[in-house]
Write an enzyme that holds these catalytic residues in place. Structure first.
Site: not given
Length: 528
Positions: A232, A261, A280
């Protein structure tokens, strides 16, 4: 026949067992707007989604037959959990499906940052044959520090051992015995920072793990360390990392996640030649996408057929008579668990819960789940819930003991939570007081009376004149306002505890200054 609606794109292989079930019919209708879904959801017993469909309270109100909502993935932020719980709709996810995918991406990133593969590729395809610039390092005989030894961290440790790496692991629930079974050396975050050649993080993002690797940890690191984050954004302080790279402490980093993000176009990671970034991709494999759908499909079948199930992220139905007696205690129990968990300094080995008074006349297992969730929440955040709390504790080899006493000396009902670690034992007890609500009435051996809310300072000290004044003066000089204060002691002049509720979190510099005051033993900041 049960009817299942699949409202997001999911592979046929992932839902094959639903298609094959003789008692189930499956409809795939993707791209529906909220009103369109509301118009048809009343015919269905189950709804299967990924991240596109927003399962709102209006949708669940219209789903009169709806028994379960399945999320083919981990996060359930697109599902109104409170609305589902109120209607007795079970919400399930698939927390295990992406474990291997994220683990393997971690190793791909580790190898890439060790050998500078993306940088070498970019230069080669541009027409330059440059072998001298890209001299890397081997993984063999290097020390890998893993912060977070849950499902993914444990899989990373297994593979690192095969690569010939020495592994140091940190996890608030990792005991020495479990670490030894895994062939992992148990260490603190700072010990990992000081000893590791590679550091990878695999924890949820919580108040405790945010910037768990920050400037203080970078200052401890040896020159040439490499950092990987496929968990994370925010676990590693991005600004401090760039500074450590510029100073020459960190040789390279590989990040699959960002604090925000997608990252801004001018994010410092994007133009730093020592940092590898990906968008990601942790769960982005064909297998992971299929696995989460397979896992959820299986759970949906179990729920529809009234068979045992796991991975529910909200509360299962509780008999109305039990719920009416226990519900007022749910928030108290969770707060007691969180409070007790924040008091401990090492891995919890045993949780002892004692119910006294009228609570012994009902099935307290739902309340127990809330307490266990509270204990684990400090480090697992949204990964733990009241349905999987017992399972999560079992995975961490935490023994749970339930005790009952028909009477309490002081209160009609009393809930006591004791956490045992290898080094210490912490006790917190609470009750509900008419007109006052939730109260913590005991911390260790000291009687207190505090509301388990907001920001608190727990100060262990020797019972000597002037201490309260010195503490108040120091906090006042640092613009920290005291809302309330409780002092508990057993004997005059002996050990004592001071509990202060304050209007805002006390900075770390203030906590350090407090611990330096005469007669103060330990200071703990707690936010609930």
């Amino acid at each position: 026949m049960f009817k299942v609606l699949v409202s997001d794109p999911i592979s046929d292989l992932g839902i094959q067992q639903l298609n094959d079930a003789v008692d189930v019919t499956v409809d795939k209708k993707t791209g529906l707007k909220e009103d369109e879904l509301i118009a048809i959801i009343g015919d269905y017993d189950a709804l299967l989604v990924r991240s596109q469909t927003k399962v709102t309270e209006r949708i669940m109100e219209a789903g009169k037959k709806l028994k379960v909502v399945g999320r083919a993935g981990v996060g359930v932020d697109n599902i109104d959990l409170e609305a589902a719980t109120k209607r007795g709709i079970v919400v399930i996810n698939a927390p295990d499906g992406n474990t291997i995918a994220t683990c393997e991406l971690t190793f791909a990133m580790m190898m890439s940052v060790a050998r500078q593969i993306p940088q070498a590729y970019k230069k080669t395809v541009s027409g330059e044959w440059d072998r001298k610039t890209f001299v890397g390092v081997e993984l063999r005989d290097k020390v890998l520090g893993i912060i977070g030894m849950g499902r993914i961290g444990s899989e990373v440790a297994k593979r690192a051992k095969v690569f010939g790496m020495e592994v140091i692991g940190y996890d608030p629930f990792l005991t020495e015995e479990r670490a030894e079974k895994m062939g992992v050396k148990l260490g603190s975050v700072n010990e990992i920072a000081a000893q590791a050649d590679f550091i990878t993080v695999h924890t949820p993002l919580t108040a405790e793990t945010r910037h768990i690797i920050g400037k203080a940890q970078f200052d401890l690191m040896k020159k040439g360390v490499r950092i990987i984050n496929c968990a994370r954004g925010g676990i590693v302080d991005e600004v401090a990392l760039v500074e450590a790279i510029n100073e020459g402490t960190v040789a390279g980093a590989a990040f699959d996640v960002f604090e925000e993000e997608p990252p801004a176009a001018d994010h410092p990671f994007l133009n730093n030649p020592h940092i590898i970034v990906t968008p990601h991709l942790g769960a982005s494999t064909i297998e992971a996408q299929e696995n989460v759908a397979i896992d959820v499909s299986e759970e949906v079948l179990h729920i529809l057929r009234d068979q045992p199930f796991k991975n529910a992220v909200n509360m299962p139905p509780v008999p109305a008579n039990v719920l009416s007696k226990l519900q007022p205690y749910f928030d108290l129990g969770e707060k007691l668990g969180r409070f007790a968990g924040k008091l401990t300094e090492s891995a919890v080995k045993e949780i002892i819960i004692n119910y006294a008074g009228e609570l012994v006349d009902v099935d307290t297992s739902p309340l127990t789940r809330h307490i266990i969730k509270g204990v684990l929440f400090n480090h697992l955040a949204d990964e733990v819930n009241i349905v999987n709390a017992m399972h999560m504790a079992k995975l961490r080899e935490i023994n749970i003991v339930i005790q009952q006493a028909t009477t309490s000396k002081t209160f009609t009902n009393l809930v006591s939570v004791t956490l045992k670690t290898k080094k210490e034992e912490k006790v917190v007890a609470g009750t509900l007081l008419s007109g006052y609500g939730k109260r913590i009435v005991q911390i260790d051996q000291y009687p207190v009376d505090i509301s388990p809310e907001g920001n608190m300072l727990i100060i262990s000290h020797n019972d000597k004149p002037g201490i309260i004044g010195r503490v108040g003066t120091l906090l006042g000089n640092n613009d920290v306002n005291i809302a309330s204060m409780q002092v508990g002691r057993k004997d005059l002049g002996g050990s004592a505890i001071m509990v202060l509720t304050i209007d805002k979190e006390a900075p770390g510099t203030v906590l350090t200054a407090l611990e330096q005051l005469p007669e103060l033993i330990h200071v703990k900041a707690i936010s609930l």
